[in-house]
Scaffold this motif. Structure first.
Motif, PDB file in Angstrom:
ATOM      1  N   GLY A  99       0.805  -1.209   0.000  1.00  0.00           N
ATOM      2  CA  GLY A  99       0.000   0.000   0.000  1.00  0.00           C
ATOM      3  C   GLY A  99       0.838   1.258   0.000  1.00  0.00           C
ATOM      4  N   TYR A 100       2.161   1.103   0.139  1.00  0.00           N
ATOM      5  CA  TYR A 100       3.056   2.263   0.110  1.00  0.00           C
ATOM      6  C   TYR A 100       3.406   2.614  -1.336  1.00  0.00           C
ATOM      7  CZ  TYR A 100       3.842   2.663   5.115  1.00  0.00           C
ATOM      8  OH  TYR A 100       3.670   2.898   6.454  1.00  0.00           O
ATOM      9  N   THR A 101       3.655   3.908  -1.569  1.00  0.00           N
ATOM     10  CA  THR A 101       3.982   4.349  -2.916  1.00  0.00           C
ATOM     11  C   THR A 101       5.372   4.965  -3.032  1.00  0.00           C
ATOM     12  OG1 THR A 101       2.924   6.506  -2.525  1.00  0.00           O
ATOM     13  CG2 THR A 101       1.565   4.770  -3.510  1.00  0.00           C
ATOM     14  N   SER A 102       5.971   5.386  -1.909  1.00  0.00           N
ATOM     15  CA  SER A 102       7.285   6.029  -2.029  1.00  0.00           C
ATOM     16  C   SER A 102       8.125   5.885  -0.763  1.00  0.00           C
ATOM     17  CB  SER A 102       7.124   7.515  -2.360  1.00  0.00           C
ATOM     18  OG  SER A 102       6.483   8.202  -1.298  1.00  0.00           O
ATOM     19  N   VAL A 103       9.431   5.801  -0.996  1.00  0.00           N
ATOM     20  CA  VAL A 103      10.434   5.914   0.059  1.00  0.00           C
ATOM     21  C   VAL A 103      11.165   7.209  -0.258  1.00  0.00           C
ATOM     22  CG1 VAL A 103      12.458   4.889   1.147  1.00  0.00           C
ATOM     23  CG2 VAL A 103      10.644   3.400   0.242  1.00  0.00           C
ATOM     24  N   GLU A 104      10.991   8.223   0.557  1.00  0.00           N
ATOM     25  CA  GLU A 104      11.442   9.554   0.177  1.00  0.00           C
ATOM     26  C   GLU A 104      12.916   9.806   0.527  1.00  0.00           C
ATOM     27  OE1 GLU A 104       8.570  12.392   1.653  1.00  0.00           O
ATOM     28  OE2 GLU A 104       6.978  11.551   0.406  1.00  0.00           O
ATOM     29  N   ALA A 105      13.416  10.938   0.084  1.00  0.00           N
ATOM     30  CA  ALA A 105      14.840  11.277   0.195  1.00  0.00           C
ATOM     31  C   ALA A 105      15.351  11.135   1.629  1.00  0.00           C
ATOM     32  CB  ALA A 105      15.067  12.702  -0.295  1.00  0.00           C
ATOM     33  N   GLY A 106      16.497  10.448   1.755  1.00  0.00           N
ATOM     34  CA  GLY A 106      17.159  10.335   3.048  1.00  0.00           C
ATOM     35  C   GLY A 106      16.424   9.522   4.084  1.00  0.00           C
ATOM     36  N   ALA A 107      15.402   8.769   3.682  1.00  0.00           N
ATOM     37  CA  ALA A 107      14.535   8.073   4.644  1.00  0.00           C
ATOM     38  C   ALA A 107      15.315   7.201   5.623  1.00  0.00           C
ATOM     39  CB  ALA A 107      13.497   7.230   3.910  1.00  0.00           C
ATOM     40  N   PHE A 108      16.351   6.494   5.125  1.00  0.00           N
ATOM     41  CA  PHE A 108      17.130   5.594   5.972  1.00  0.00           C
ATOM     42  C   PHE A 108      18.621   5.976   5.976  1.00  0.00           C
ATOM     43  CE2 PHE A 108      13.396   3.177   4.665  1.00  0.00           C
ATOM     44  CZ  PHE A 108      12.958   2.677   5.878  1.00  0.00           C
ATOM     45  N   GLY A 109      18.910   7.222   5.759  1.00  0.00           N
ATOM     46  CA  GLY A 109      20.310   7.661   5.717  1.00  0.00           C
ATOM     47  C   GLY A 109      21.074   7.326   6.984  1.00  0.00           C
ATOM     48  N   ASN A 110      22.248   6.737   6.811  1.00  0.00           N
ATOM     49  CA  ASN A 110      23.156   6.422   7.925  1.00  0.00           C
ATOM     50  C   ASN A 110      22.560   5.454   8.950  1.00  0.00           C
ATOM     51  OD1 ASN A 110      25.411   8.157   7.084  1.00  0.00           O
ATOM     52  ND2 ASN A 110      24.009   9.839   7.543  1.00  0.00           N
ATOM     53  N   CYS A 111      21.713   4.558   8.482  1.00  0.00           N
ATOM     54  CA  CYS A 111      21.240   3.455   9.337  1.00  0.00           C
ATOM     55  C   CYS A 111      22.272   2.336   9.215  1.00  0.00           C
ATOM     56  CB  CYS A 111      19.852   2.991   8.904  1.00  0.00           C
ATOM     57  SG  CYS A 111      18.549   4.187   9.249  1.00  0.00           S
ATOM     58  N   ILE A 112      23.320   2.441   9.995  1.00  0.00           N
ATOM     59  CA  ILE A 112      24.506   1.608   9.775  1.00  0.00           C
ATOM     60  C   ILE A 112      24.329   0.150  10.203  1.00  0.00           C
ATOM     61  CG2 ILE A 112      26.085   3.566   9.870  1.00  0.00           C
ATOM     62  CD1 ILE A 112      26.748   2.793  12.750  1.00  0.00           C
ATOM     63  N   SER A 113      23.244  -0.181  10.921  1.00  0.00           N
ATOM     64  CA  SER A 113      23.014  -1.574  11.334  1.00  0.00           C
ATOM     65  C   SER A 113      22.019  -2.297  10.438  1.00  0.00           C
ATOM     66  CB  SER A 113      22.509  -1.618  12.782  1.00  0.00           C
ATOM     67  OG  SER A 113      23.484  -1.107  13.670  1.00  0.00           O
ATOM     68  N   LEU A 114      21.423  -1.578   9.511  1.00  0.00           N
ATOM     69  CA  LEU A 114      20.430  -2.181   8.615  1.00  0.00           C
ATOM     70  C   LEU A 114      21.126  -3.059   7.591  1.00  0.00           C
ATOM     71  CD1 LEU A 114      17.351  -2.081   8.042  1.00  0.00           C
ATOM     72  CD2 LEU A 114      17.822  -0.261   6.393  1.00  0.00           C
ATOM     73  N   ARG A 115      20.775  -4.365   7.563  1.00  0.00           N
ATOM     74  CA  ARG A 115      21.456  -5.304   6.683  1.00  0.00           C
ATOM     75  C   ARG A 115      20.625  -5.687   5.458  1.00  0.00           C
ATOM     76  NH1 ARG A 115      25.845  -7.833   7.977  1.00  0.00           N
ATOM     77  NH2 ARG A 115      25.237  -9.701   6.811  1.00  0.00           N
ATOM     78  N   GLU A 116      19.310  -5.738   5.631  1.00  0.00           N
ATOM     79  CA  GLU A 116      18.447  -6.163   4.528  1.00  0.00           C
ATOM     80  C   GLU A 116      17.086  -5.502   4.687  1.00  0.00           C
ATOM     81  OE1 GLU A 116      16.922 -10.331   2.402  1.00  0.00           O
ATOM     82  OE2 GLU A 116      18.537 -10.348   3.895  1.00  0.00           O
ATOM     83  N   ILE A 117      16.463  -5.171   3.572  1.00  0.00           N
ATOM     84  CA  ILE A 117      15.139  -4.563   3.624  1.00  0.00           C
ATOM     85  C   ILE A 117      14.376  -4.935   2.357  1.00  0.00           C
ATOM     86  CG2 ILE A 117      15.887  -2.369   2.589  1.00  0.00           C
ATOM     87  CD1 ILE A 117      13.893  -0.981   4.522  1.00  0.00           C
ATOM     88  N   GLU A 118      13.071  -5.134   2.505  1.00  0.00           N
ATOM     89  CA  GLU A 118      12.231  -5.461   1.360  1.00  0.00           C
ATOM     90  C   GLU A 118      11.246  -4.330   1.111  1.00  0.00           C
ATOM     91  OE1 GLU A 118       9.105  -8.898  -0.222  1.00  0.00           O
ATOM     92  OE2 GLU A 118      10.403  -9.282   1.511  1.00  0.00           O
ATOM     93  N   ILE A 119      11.317  -3.764  -0.083  1.00  0.00           N
ATOM     94  CA  ILE A 119      10.380  -2.720  -0.492  1.00  0.00           C
ATOM     95  C   ILE A 119       9.166  -3.424  -1.106  1.00  0.00           C
ATOM     96  CG2 ILE A 119      10.055  -0.625  -1.854  1.00  0.00           C
ATOM     97  CD1 ILE A 119      12.277  -0.421   0.248  1.00  0.00           C
ATOM     98  N   PRO A 120       7.951  -3.154  -0.638  1.00  0.00           N
ATOM     99  CA  PRO A 120       6.791  -3.899  -1.133  1.00  0.00           C
ATOM    100  C   PRO A 120       6.330  -3.456  -2.520  1.00  0.00           C
ATOM    101  CG  PRO A 120       6.075  -2.241   0.411  1.00  0.00           C
ATOM    102  CD  PRO A 120       7.584  -2.194   0.412  1.00  0.00           C
ATOM    103  N   GLU A 121       5.645  -4.354  -3.196  1.00  0.00           N
ATOM    104  CA  GLU A 121       5.015  -4.045  -4.476  1.00  0.00           C
ATOM    105  C   GLU A 121       4.056  -2.869  -4.278  1.00  0.00           C
ATOM    106  OE1 GLU A 121       4.450  -4.318  -8.428  1.00  0.00           O
ATOM    107  OE2 GLU A 121       5.738  -5.717  -7.332  1.00  0.00           O
ATOM    108  N   GLY A 122       4.076  -1.948  -5.220  1.00  0.00           N
ATOM    109  CA  GLY A 122       3.240  -0.758  -5.132  1.00  0.00           C
ATOM    110  C   GLY A 122       4.054   0.505  -4.973  1.00  0.00           C
ATOM    111  N   VAL A 123       5.250   0.378  -4.389  1.00  0.00           N
ATOM    112  CA  VAL A 123       6.143   1.533  -4.285  1.00  0.00           C
ATOM    113  C   VAL A 123       6.614   1.900  -5.683  1.00  0.00           C
ATOM    114  CG1 VAL A 123       8.395   2.347  -3.452  1.00  0.00           C
ATOM    115  CG2 VAL A 123       6.879   1.076  -1.923  1.00  0.00           C
ATOM    116  N   VAL A 124       6.526   3.184  -6.004  1.00  0.00           N
ATOM    117  CA  VAL A 124       6.875   3.674  -7.336  1.00  0.00           C
ATOM    118  C   VAL A 124       8.247   4.341  -7.349  1.00  0.00           C
ATOM    119  CG1 VAL A 124       6.200   5.285  -9.167  1.00  0.00           C
ATOM    120  CG2 VAL A 124       4.453   3.984  -7.968  1.00  0.00           C
ATOM    121  N   SER A 125       8.589   5.034  -6.260  1.00  0.00           N
ATOM    122  CA  SER A 125       9.842   5.796  -6.262  1.00  0.00           C
ATOM    123  C   SER A 125      10.621   5.632  -4.966  1.00  0.00           C
ATOM    124  CB  SER A 125       9.546   7.278  -6.497  1.00  0.00           C
ATOM    125  OG  SER A 125       8.768   7.806  -5.436  1.00  0.00           O
ATOM    126  N   ILE A 126      11.949   5.628  -5.112  1.00  0.00           N
ATOM    127  CA  ILE A 126      12.884   5.635  -3.988  1.00  0.00           C
ATOM    128  C   ILE A 126      13.725   6.889  -4.146  1.00  0.00           C
ATOM    129  CG2 ILE A 126      14.820   4.459  -2.884  1.00  0.00           C
ATOM    130  CD1 ILE A 126      13.645   1.821  -3.927  1.00  0.00           C
TER     131      ILE A 126
END
Length: 329
Positions: A179-206
């Motif tokens: 149901g999400y459509t966008s991951v906007e600028a800098g959303a996860f900037g400098n998240c140094i422990s994040l190893r993996e992430i799944e963007i769901p179907e429906g997102v149009v822009s990162i």
């Protein structure tokens, strides 16, 4: 003499323990708040108490509390736990900004809006449950929350605003529902422990800089619906992009010298699971009603899950069938 000294010592100790208990366990009173009454409800302007545990009253002065106002707890270094009552709908800009000792926040179902920088630099905040009612959120809501480890985003939000989790150095797990459509600028900037992430179907822009500085990021799943990725989006991080063969994701990876993993397409669809979280519940029913009303656009998987009767159309009959499923009829 020794007994008298001992008695005085015990009395003093009891007084100290009582004071500590009152500070830590107290439910804050109306006198701890500066507030205004607007349209028959309370907007908290300032918390003036010093309790470690703050249970905001549901009513002040006989009026329901609806809004936690701009900067109302800002720079408070005493509060460790905040319980927000049912009935509150809005938490405004910088409400808990720089509450550096804040560890726990209870956000009730019914909160609709979280403003910009609401929990900015709450460096002790380790976890937070965002209610599914949250439909709008400002930028930098959790920026600088260096202890935050995991978060599940509410399905109705629909986008991850600018710099939402920027600088969340301990963040390891993020669940983004369909149901999400966008991951906007800098959303996860400098998240140094994040190893993996799944963007769901429906997102149009990162957006640009969305994952800059994510130095531990090794893999990110990007759906076919994505048609725009900012440059740079992965500066100082080098994840493998995983997506469908021939997708924009593959094109982006090749153009920017990044690794690419081809994902096998799956035809399996869980009827009624519109947000893709593996469960069918009332939230899916709400999403379906919004889709029927035309207020949101479903992804391909979402549309397949919403077509309960399998006739190729999404209509009121599908909503009625889903409600019957939930009722066990």
């Amino acid at each position: 003499m020794a007994k008298k000294v001992l008695s005085l010592f015990i009395s003093a100790l009891l007084i100290i323990m009582s004071a500590v208990f009152m500070t830590v366990g107290a439910v804050s009173s109306e006198s701890d708040y500066q507030y205004s009454v607007e349209n028959g409800s309370v907007r908290i302007v300032k918390y003036t108490g010093s309790d470690a545990r703050v249970e905001i009253p549901a009513e002040i002065g006989g009026y329901p509390v609806k809004i936690i106002g701009d900067g109302s707890f800002r720079f408070n270094t005493s509060v460790r736990e905040v319980i927000i009552p049912k009935g509150v709908e809005t938490v405004e800009t910088r409400a808990f900004d720089y509450c550096t000792k804040l560890e726990t926040v209870n956000l009730p179902e019914g909160v609709v809006y979280l403003g910009e920088f609401v929990f900015n630099s709450c460096i002790s905040l380790g976890a937070i449950a965002l209610p599914d009612s949250v439909a709008s959120m400002g930028s930098c809501t959790f920026a600088g929350c260096t202890a935050l480890k995991e978060v599940k985003l509410p399905a109705l939000l629909g986008r991850i605003p600018i710099s939402t989790f920027s600088g969340c150095k301990s963040l390891e797990t993020v669940i983004i529902p369909e149901g999400y459509t966008s991951v906007e600028a800098g959303a996860f900037g400098n998240c140094i422990s994040l190893r993996e992430i799944e963007i769901p179907e429906g997102v149009v822009s990162i957006g640009k800089n969305a994952f800059n500085g994510c130095t531990s990021l090794v893999r990110i799943v990007i759906p076919e619906s994505v048609t725009s990725i900012g440059v740079p989006a992965f500066r100082d991080s080098s994840p493998i992009l995983a997506g469908a063969e021939g997708s924009y994701c593959q094109q982006y990876a090749e153009e920017n010298g990044m690794g690419f993993e081809i994902l096998e397409k799956s035809d399996a669809v869980n009827k009624g699971d519109l947000d893709g979280d593996g469960r069918v519940n009332g939230l899916d029913s709400n999403i379906l009603m919004r889709a029927i009303a035309g207020s949101i656009e479903l992804s391909q998987n979402g549309k397949a899950a919403a077509d309960i009767d399998g006739d190729g159309n999404i209509a009121i009959i599908d909503s009625n069938l889903l409600k019957r499923m939930l009722a066990g009829v």
